[in-house]
Design an enzyme around this catalytic site. Structure first.
Site, PDB file in Angstrom:
ATOM      1  N   PHE A   1       0.873  -1.167   0.000  1.00 36.19           N
ATOM      2  CA  PHE A   1       0.000   0.000   0.000  1.00 36.19           C
ATOM      3  C   PHE A   1       0.918   1.228   0.000  1.00 36.19           C
ATOM      4  CE2 PHE A   1      -3.692   2.346   0.230  1.00 36.19           C
ATOM      5  CZ  PHE A   1      -3.858   3.082   1.389  1.00 36.19           C
ATOM      6  N   HIS A   2       1.432   1.551  -1.211  1.00 35.12           N
ATOM      7  CA  HIS A   2       2.415   2.620  -1.301  1.00 35.12           C
ATOM      8  C   HIS A   2       1.763   3.933  -1.698  1.00 35.12           C
ATOM      9  CE1 HIS A   2       2.978   2.300  -5.841  1.00 35.12           C
ATOM     10  NE2 HIS A   2       2.303   1.214  -5.569  1.00 35.12           N
ATOM     11  N   MET A   3       2.592   4.937  -2.014  1.00 35.84           N
ATOM     12  CA  MET A   3       2.047   6.283  -2.125  1.00 35.84           C
ATOM     13  C   MET A   3       1.059   6.448  -3.269  1.00 35.84           C
ATOM     14  SD  MET A   3       3.940   9.992  -2.058  1.00 35.84           S
ATOM     15  CE  MET A   3       5.227   9.466  -0.954  1.00 35.84           C
TER      16      MET A   3
END
Lengths: 122, 154
Positions: free
Chosen positions: A42-44
């Site tokens: 769950f990255h930017m």
């Protein structure tokens, strides 16, 4: 696109451990629990897509990993859940039905390159 | 985790000279290079990678902060730096506001977990308005480092 533990209506399979009842909960609250399958986590990029979509909602949006519950409309808040492998989105308000599906889809996307169309285009 | 665990003290930029996106990124990369990183690598390669990531979506997440980042094989552990702009930099931020606090993150190619843990840590600090205010008031590398060395409140 895969989802797991899809919940209908107000019933939940996993209750956030320490989340207190919120004042908005007496409205139409829908929840979806999603396993993060994107290998980058769950990255930017998905966080920004999620926040942008959540900001379009009239409803309140929260996201939780079971212990930390954050405002889904705040990118900085969402970032606190970056290492989560399973997330529950909670949407409370008049457009909850449509919003919870599109927000869950953002979480469930296997790649940020396969994101649903940007809200600005859609 | 504290920000001082991965921010390179010698690469902190208390006052950016650049006032535009590309220049700011280049100045931060140069600062890390001057601190001894990216040996054997053209720093422009890293600048280009960071700018390429910005094209996918601005890392200006709002509230006057931005977290530009990239993966690169010239580092074997996650490193970063902090740079401050008193005048503010237009960065296509989500809320349209200029950026005053930059946190640059550069991580190895094959360790997404390190990057995600750093994002969590950075966000906990930057959500703290008192912390950001203190950062923006800091004028020396030492003052900034001292703030980064604090642990986030529970």
């Amino acid at each position: 696109m895969r989802m797991s533990d899809i919940n209908q209506g107000g019933s939940v399979m996993k209750q956030p451990a320490t989340a207190p009842p919120e004042s908005a909960m007496n409205g139409n609250t829908l929840r979806r629990t999603v396993t993060i399958v994107n290998p980058h986590g769950f990255h930017m990029r998905p966080q920004m897509y999620f926040a942008q979509r959540a900001q379009q909602c009239q409803s309140d949006v929260a996201l939780t990993d079971g212990s930390t519950r954050v405002d889904g409309k705040s990118p900085l808040d969402l970032m606190m859940l970056s290492t989560a492998q399973e997330l529950t989105v909670e949407v409370t308000g008049p457009d909850a039905a449509e919003a919870v599906e599109s927000l869950a889809a953002i979480l469930a996307a296997p790649s940020a390159d396969e994101e649903p169309p940007s809200p600005k285009k859609g | 985790m504290r920000m001082s665990d991965f921010v390179i003290r010698e690469a902190i930029v208390p006052q950016l000279g650049a006032t535009a996106k590309e220049g700011v990124i280049r100045e931060m990369v140069e600062s890390l290079r001057n601190a001894g990183y990216f040996k054997g690598t053209d720093p422009e390669d890293i600048v280009k990678a960071i700018l390429k990531r910005e094209l996918l979506g601005s890392t200006g997440i709002g509230r006057n902060v931005a977290i530009p980042h990239t993966k690169h094989n010239s580092v074997d552990r996650l490193i970063g730096t902090v740079a401050l702009s008193p005048v503010g930099v237009a960065f296509d931020s989500l809320d349209g506001e200029p950026v005053h606090v930059f946190v640059l993150l550069i991580s190895p190619q094959d360790r997404p977990g390190d990057h995600l843990r750093a994002l969590e840590n950075v966000s906990r600090r930057l959500r703290d308005d008192a912390f950001v205010k203190a950062l923006r008031q800091a004028t020396s590398r030492e003052a900034i480092w001292s703030l980064l060395d604090e642990t986030a409140p529970p």
